[in-house]
Scaffold this motif. Structure first.
Motif, PDB file in Angstrom:
ATOM      1  N   ALA A  80       0.831  -1.200   0.000  1.00  0.00           N
ATOM      2  CA  ALA A  80       0.000   0.000   0.000  1.00  0.00           C
ATOM      3  C   ALA A  80       0.862   1.244   0.000  1.00  0.00           C
ATOM      4  O   ALA A  80       0.561   2.242  -0.716  1.00  0.00           O
ATOM      5  N   LEU A  81       1.905   1.251   0.743  1.00  0.00           N
ATOM      6  CA  LEU A  81       2.790   2.408   0.774  1.00  0.00           C
ATOM      7  C   LEU A  81       3.504   2.595  -0.549  1.00  0.00           C
ATOM      8  O   LEU A  81       3.739   3.725  -0.999  1.00  0.00           O
ATOM      9  N   ALA A  82       3.836   1.501  -1.199  1.00  0.00           N
ATOM     10  CA  ALA A  82       4.509   1.612  -2.510  1.00  0.00           C
ATOM     11  C   ALA A  82       3.580   2.218  -3.531  1.00  0.00           C
ATOM     12  O   ALA A  82       3.989   3.040  -4.366  1.00  0.00           O
ATOM     13  N   GLU A  83       2.296   1.834  -3.516  1.00  0.00           N
ATOM     14  CA  GLU A  83       1.330   2.395  -4.460  1.00  0.00           C
ATOM     15  C   GLU A  83       1.039   3.856  -4.135  1.00  0.00           C
ATOM     16  O   GLU A  83       0.778   4.659  -5.019  1.00  0.00           O
ATOM     17  N   PHE A  84       1.092   4.202  -2.840  1.00  0.00           N
ATOM     18  CA  PHE A  84       0.715   5.556  -2.431  1.00  0.00           C
ATOM     19  C   PHE A  84       1.803   6.567  -2.746  1.00  0.00           C
ATOM     20  O   PHE A  84       1.544   7.628  -3.289  1.00  0.00           O
ATOM     21  N   ASP A  85       3.057   6.229  -2.412  1.00  0.00           N
ATOM     22  CA  ASP A  85       4.109   7.232  -2.621  1.00  0.00           C
ATOM     23  C   ASP A  85       5.370   6.657  -3.226  1.00  0.00           C
ATOM     24  O   ASP A  85       6.439   7.271  -3.167  1.00  0.00           O
ATOM     25  N   GLY A  86       5.237   5.470  -3.781  1.00  0.00           N
ATOM     26  CA  GLY A  86       6.395   4.891  -4.452  1.00  0.00           C
ATOM     27  C   GLY A  86       7.482   4.417  -3.509  1.00  0.00           C
ATOM     28  O   GLY A  86       8.665   4.383  -3.876  1.00  0.00           O
ATOM     29  N   ALA A  87       7.113   4.094  -2.322  1.00  0.00           N
ATOM     30  CA  ALA A  87       8.117   3.625  -1.326  1.00  0.00           C
ATOM     31  C   ALA A  87       8.754   2.334  -1.794  1.00  0.00           C
ATOM     32  O   ALA A  87       8.191   1.582  -2.590  1.00  0.00           O
ATOM     33  N   ASP A  88       9.934   2.071  -1.247  1.00  0.00           N
ATOM     34  CA  ASP A  88      10.682   0.856  -1.582  1.00  0.00           C
ATOM     35  C   ASP A  88       9.894  -0.356  -1.075  1.00  0.00           C
ATOM     36  O   ASP A  88       9.583  -0.463   0.122  1.00  0.00           O
ATOM     37  N   PRO A  89       9.557  -1.289  -1.969  1.00  0.00           N
ATOM     38  CA  PRO A  89       8.759  -2.450  -1.536  1.00  0.00           C
ATOM     39  C   PRO A  89       9.486  -3.331  -0.521  1.00  0.00           C
ATOM     40  O   PRO A  89       8.854  -4.127   0.175  1.00  0.00           O
ATOM     41  N   GLY A  90      10.802  -3.204  -0.385  1.00  0.00           N
ATOM     42  CA  GLY A  90      11.550  -4.041   0.573  1.00  0.00           C
ATOM     43  C   GLY A  90      11.825  -3.375   1.891  1.00  0.00           C
ATOM     44  O   GLY A  90      12.467  -3.964   2.762  1.00  0.00           O
ATOM     45  N   ALA A  91      11.329  -2.122   2.069  1.00  0.00           N
ATOM     46  CA  ALA A  91      11.632  -1.385   3.294  1.00  0.00           C
ATOM     47  C   ALA A  91      10.793  -1.912   4.467  1.00  0.00           C
ATOM     48  O   ALA A  91       9.728  -2.499   4.268  1.00  0.00           O
ATOM     49  N   ASP A  92      11.336  -1.642   5.708  1.00  0.00           N
ATOM     50  CA  ASP A  92      10.565  -1.993   6.908  1.00  0.00           C
ATOM     51  C   ASP A  92       9.409  -1.024   7.057  1.00  0.00           C
ATOM     52  O   ASP A  92       9.536   0.198   6.782  1.00  0.00           O
ATOM     53  N   VAL A  93       8.290  -1.560   7.469  1.00  0.00           N
ATOM     54  CA  VAL A  93       7.097  -0.719   7.607  1.00  0.00           C
ATOM     55  C   VAL A  93       6.451  -0.990   8.961  1.00  0.00           C
ATOM     56  O   VAL A  93       6.629  -2.066   9.519  1.00  0.00           O
ATOM     57  N   PRO A  94       5.671  -0.020   9.489  1.00  0.00           N
ATOM     58  CA  PRO A  94       4.943  -0.242  10.732  1.00  0.00           C
ATOM     59  C   PRO A  94       3.733  -1.127  10.483  1.00  0.00           C
ATOM     60  O   PRO A  94       2.687  -0.657  10.022  1.00  0.00           O
ATOM     61  N   ALA A  95       3.842  -2.390  10.841  1.00  0.00           N
ATOM     62  CA  ALA A  95       2.848  -3.376  10.433  1.00  0.00           C
ATOM     63  C   ALA A  95       1.494  -3.153  11.082  1.00  0.00           C
ATOM     64  O   ALA A  95       0.467  -3.588  10.550  1.00  0.00           O
ATOM     65  N   LEU A  96       1.460  -2.518  12.250  1.00  0.00           N
ATOM     66  CA  LEU A  96       0.187  -2.401  12.970  1.00  0.00           C
ATOM     67  C   LEU A  96      -0.479  -1.037  12.780  1.00  0.00           C
ATOM     68  O   LEU A  96      -1.433  -0.706  13.497  1.00  0.00           O
ATOM     69  N   ARG A  97      -0.028  -0.258  11.766  1.00  0.00           N
ATOM     70  CA  ARG A  97      -0.614   1.055  11.566  1.00  0.00           C
ATOM     71  C   ARG A  97      -1.854   1.012  10.633  1.00  0.00           C
ATOM     72  O   ARG A  97      -2.716   1.855  10.723  1.00  0.00           O
ATOM     73  N   LEU A  98      -1.871   0.033   9.803  1.00  0.00           N
ATOM     74  CA  LEU A  98      -2.995  -0.085   8.860  1.00  0.00           C
ATOM     75  C   LEU A  98      -3.755  -1.358   9.130  1.00  0.00           C
ATOM     76  O   LEU A  98      -3.172  -2.424   9.315  1.00  0.00           O
ATOM     77  N   ALA A  99      -5.056  -1.215   9.222  1.00  0.00           N
ATOM     78  CA  ALA A  99      -5.923  -2.369   9.480  1.00  0.00           C
ATOM     79  C   ALA A  99      -6.869  -2.595   8.296  1.00  0.00           C
ATOM     80  O   ALA A  99      -7.462  -1.632   7.780  1.00  0.00           O
ATOM     81  N   TRP A 100      -6.962  -3.849   7.856  1.00  0.00           N
ATOM     82  CA  TRP A 100      -7.880  -4.199   6.761  1.00  0.00           C
ATOM     83  C   TRP A 100      -9.019  -5.036   7.324  1.00  0.00           C
ATOM     84  O   TRP A 100      -8.803  -5.961   8.107  1.00  0.00           O
ATOM     85  N   PRO A 101     -10.194  -4.692   6.914  1.00  0.00           N
ATOM     86  CA  PRO A 101     -11.324  -5.497   7.385  1.00  0.00           C
ATOM     87  C   PRO A 101     -11.278  -6.897   6.807  1.00  0.00           C
ATOM     88  O   PRO A 101     -10.748  -7.105   5.718  1.00  0.00           O
ATOM     89  N   THR A 102     -11.839  -7.819   7.546  1.00  0.00           N
ATOM     90  CA  THR A 102     -11.877  -9.204   7.075  1.00  0.00           C
ATOM     91  C   THR A 102     -13.187  -9.815   7.529  1.00  0.00           C
ATOM     92  O   THR A 102     -13.793  -9.385   8.517  1.00  0.00           O
ATOM     93  N   ASP A 103     -13.596 -10.813   6.802  1.00  0.00           N
ATOM     94  CA  ASP A 103     -14.877 -11.445   7.109  1.00  0.00           C
ATOM     95  C   ASP A 103     -14.756 -12.603   8.097  1.00  0.00           C
ATOM     96  O   ASP A 103     -15.776 -13.194   8.480  1.00  0.00           O
TER      97      ASP A 103
END
Length: 855
Positions: A80-103
């Protein structure tokens, strides 16, 4: 509702499900914002931030709830960050900042479920085992959580309230006691009813923090923590947390309470130091320490006696205020009690507190028995040096070193002349503390008693009765004849009701009365009194049955009221160490001495005194006692033949016993010398020549030694010759030179020892033979030398005499002309002339030396 939690592992998928409130929108917002949960106090997950721990094992996380579910994914967040601002797909990211709904929805029975896809590097089995180990602590920390199931293993908390105010918490077979106070819960593990204090732990707020603690109980507290929940927020107050800890300790069984006192040691953190200080302050000042009598005291107002026993505790309960119970007075709890300032009472303080205490003697005996195990060394004995001791006369004194313990004296009371321990209070501890042991004889030989006896008023019947009761009670335990003679001054009632000294009284039926003169000063003791106190005691203090023995230590003169004592004292060379003498011998009727001597000889107390020739008793008997009209000192023992024919043998069956009271085998008194002189001059006496010579020898020795004063003797007109003839003293000659025995007619010769011949002559007022007879050798002989005559030398060697020097003259027949008292020429075997030259006849020399007559 009670919370339930399950942990399951399916391959690499770990799920943690629980009951409780479902996830809501604000909860999701708190999770993604990494801030505290919006849950209310007391609910599981109130602080929320602990959710971040999932990232240590997983990058793919789902939180499923009955109200809706969300997922967290490092992979999806990175995309998601790569699509949003072109971030490096291999970079470390804050995993618990974005939540996706699930069924997906949680497992059946659960309200919420966290599903983690574990990384390949995670050991899922070890992780599950670690969670199982943490489950009991979590159940203790989170009271809203009722059970945790890890894999197939269930951990469930069971609670029930105890009468003490504690809550018993059980998880499986393990138990804890819990106490809630304000902002804190205190827990301590319990095994078989006994608390097991923590060795080291951490502050739980409510779950584990990094604040290390060394306090002995688990603390779960509402404390302001830093956002990461690891450290206490700087400046946070801990005062309210510790309030009530003393109540927690007081709720424990009394014997276990000191186990929860923080002991001295290095603090493990600043929080630990602050908590320990506040806990100790509360424990010092709040009542929780069990004391004797059942009341809890604040430790700083309680006192502990190290090694206190149940018996000692009972005795000291009303003497030592706030006395800690015996179960907590041993060395095990000493550091804990010292940490809370419990006053330590030593033996010296106990002795001080006992001062002035009025108790029964049996109470003191129990006290000494209870203190004995504590008096283990010299220091302990010194500390007890001032402990009170009750006496037999009702007084209580300070210090065992000043008292006496009765030895084999029974339960005698009222001894007021010395510090005798009351018999009901006597205990071996007093000996270890310095008390001396005293026998009845010791107590009755005390000079203080003598002073009391001497101070008694003959008209004060009550005082005399009081003192005599005590003395006679002691006297029953004294050996016969062992008491000093002055005890006989004790006033006792006589048959007429008058008070008399014990030594002036006789027991009813006493045999002594039968041998005394009719007007003797003795009276009979009151028969009723004698029956009440007993013969043994009365005889011990001097009431007569037989003769009484006087005993005196280190006498300084003849001041013991003994008959003729001055004369006897003059016979002594030095003052004696002791005097042992039979009293009242002068009161014996002169016609009853045979019976009196039998009494003296058969009584164990007087019999030994008869054998001491220099002692007063034998001396007095020699000079004063009579049998058949003769003084004992002038009678001989039948087995003594020294003066046979001159002295009469005593006629008494016990004569061997009192032989020292009879005539000596040596002339040791003017009386005996006078009698012997008279008997030698008495022709009716028929002594043998041997007795005559022996008697003259002993008389001469006594005269030479100065035993006799010649001016005091009355010399008879006649003397006894060696032949036994009684001759006129003027015609007699005392043999003083051996060669004269062959020249002087034997019926004129008085013979004794040659070396005391002159002394005997002076005693008898008779001339010596050498002075009365002059001599001249009239025969002619041949002079020879003693040294050159082998047989003469051998003869002298064989008889053990030294060989004379000079010349000896050998005569064929030796004749001597005598003048003076004798006028005759005689033939003799040998002679010593007035020049000192020895003359011998050849026949005598031949017989004596072996010299042939031809020479």
């Amino acid at each position: 509702m009670p919370g339930e939690l399950w942990v399951r592992l399916d391959g690499c998928v770990l799920s943690v499900a629980n009951t409780g409130a479902p996830l809501d929108e604000s909860g999701v917002q708190a999770l993604v914002a990494l801030r505290a949960s919006n849950k209310s106090a007391g609910t599981v997950g109130r602080y929320g931030v602990g959710f971040t721990a999932v990232l240590s094992v997983s990058d793919e996380v789902e939180l499923r709830s009955t109200s809706g579910s969300v997922a967290f994914s490092s992979r999806r967040t990175r995309s998601a960050l790569a699509e949003f601002d072109g971030a490096d797909p291999g970079a470390d990211v804050p995993a618990l900042r974005l939540a996706w709904p699930t069924d997906h929805r949680p497992a059946a029975g659960a309200t919420s479920e966290v599903v983690l896809t574990l990384r390949d590097t995670v050991d899922a089995t070890a992780l599950l085992a670690h969670m199982a180990r943490e489950a009991p602590d979590l159940l203790l920390e989170l009271p809203s959580l009722a059970s945790i199931t890890v894999g197939g293993r269930e951990f469930r908390r069971r609670e029930h309230s105890l009468a003490s105010g504690l809550t018993d918490i059980a998880i499986g077979d393990d138990h804890w006691w819990q106490f809630e106070s304000g902002r804190a819960r205190w827990l301590v593990r319990v095994v078989d009813g006994v608390v097991r204090p923590s060795a080291d732990d951490v502050l739980r707020a409510p779950t584990r923090s990094d604040e290390e603690l060394s306090i002995p109980a688990m603390l779960i507290a509402d404390v302001a923590m830093q956002p990461d929940r690891r450290r206490v927020l700087p400046g946070a107050s801990l005062a309210e947390v510790t309030v009530g800890y003393a109540d927690f300790v007081a709720a424990l069984p009394p014997k276990q309470r000191p186990a929860l006192v923080p002991l001295p040691g290095f603090a493990r953190s600043e929080v630990d130091s602050a908590l320990r200080e506040r806990l100790l302050t509360e424990l010092r000042e709040k009542p929780w320490l069990p004391t004797v009598g059942g009341k809890d005291r604040a430790p700083n107002r309680a006192s502990v006696v190290p090694g206190l026993s149940d018996e000692l505790a009972e005795l000291l309960a009303d003497i030592v205020d706030g006395l800690v119970v015996p179960e907590l007075s041993g060395p095990r709890w000493a550091p804990a009690l010292a940490a809370v300032d419990t006053h330590r009472i030593g033996l010296a303080r106990i002795a001080e507190l006992l001062s002035g205490i009025d108790r029964e003697p049996t109470w003191w005996a129990r006290l000494y028995a209870a203190l004995e195990p504590l008096a283990v060394d010299a220091l302990a004995a010194e500390e007890l040096a001032s402990i009170p001791v009750p006496l037999s006369d009702g007084r209580t004194v300070t210090g065992p070193r000043t008292v006496l313990l009765g030895h084999d004296i029974g339960d005698v009371l009222g001894v007021d002349w010395t510090r005798l321990v009351h018999p009901e209070a006597a205990h071996p501890l007093l000996s270890r503390l310095g008390a001396k042991t005293a026998t009845a004889v010791d107590l009755l030989s005390d000079p203080a008693l003598r002073a009391e006896i001497e101070d008694l008023d003959h008209d004060d019947v009550a005082a005399a009765a009081e003192l005599s009761t005590v003395v006679l009670a002691l006297a029953t335990h004294a050996e016969p004849g062992a008491l000093p003679s002055w005890v006989g001054e004790l006033l006792l009632p006589d048959i007429d009701g008058e008070l008399r000294g014990a030594d002036e009284l006789l027991l009813p039926g006493a045999p002594l009365a039968a041998v005394l003169v009719d007007d003797s000063p003795f009276a009979s003791v009151d028969p009723a009194f004698a029956e009440r106190v007993g013969e043994t005691a009365l005889r011990a203090v001097g009431v007569g049955w037989g003769f009484t023995v006087l005993r005196a230590e280190l006498p300084t003169g003849p001041d013991h009221d003994l008959d003729d004592e001055n004369r006897w004292w003059d016979t002594l060379d030095d003052d004696p160490e002791t005097i042992d003498a039979v009293r009242d011998l002068d009161l014996v009727d002169e016609d009853r001495w045979a019976t009196a001597l039998t009494m003296l000889a058969t009584d164990p107390s007087t019999r030994p005194l008869l054998a001491d020739r220099r002692g007063y008793t034998a001396w007095w008997l020699r000079h004063n006692a009579e049998l058949d009209g003769q003084a004992l000192g002038l009678l001989r023992e039948p087995g003594d033949d020294t003066f046979t024919g001159l002295l009469d043998a005593v006629d008494h069956p016990e004569s061997v016993v009192f032989a020292a009271a009879l005539a000596s085998p040596a002339v040791d008194s003017p009386e005996l010398a006078q009698l012997l002189l008279d008997r030698l001059a008495d022709s009716r006496r028929q002594p043998s020549p041997a007795v005559i010579v022996r008697t003259h020898t002993l008389l001469g020795a006594a005269a030479a030694a100065g035993v006799l004063d010649l001016d005091e003797l009355h010399l008879p007109d006649h003397v006894r010759a060696v032949t036994g003839a009684v001759i006129d003293a003027g015609a007699a000659l005392v043999l003083d030179k051996p060669w004269l025995s062959a020249a002087v007619p034997h019926d004129r010769l008085v013979a004794g020892a040659l070396d005391t011949g002159e002394a005997l002559a002076d005693l008898l007022d008779v001339a010596t033979a050498s002075a009365a007879v002059r001599s001249v050798v009239t025969s002619t002989g041949r002079p020879v030398s003693w040294e050159l005559e082998p047989t003469a030398v051998l003869a002298h060697v064989s008889i053990g005499r030294p060989l004379p020097h000079g010349k000896v003259v050998v005569h064929p027949q030796l004749t001597v002309s005598l003048t003076g008292a004798l006028d005759v020429e005689v033939t003799v075997p040998w002679w010593v002339d007035e020049d000192g030259t020895t003359h011998v006849s050849a026949s005598w020399a031949a017989a004596t030396w072996g010299v042939p007559d031809a020479r």
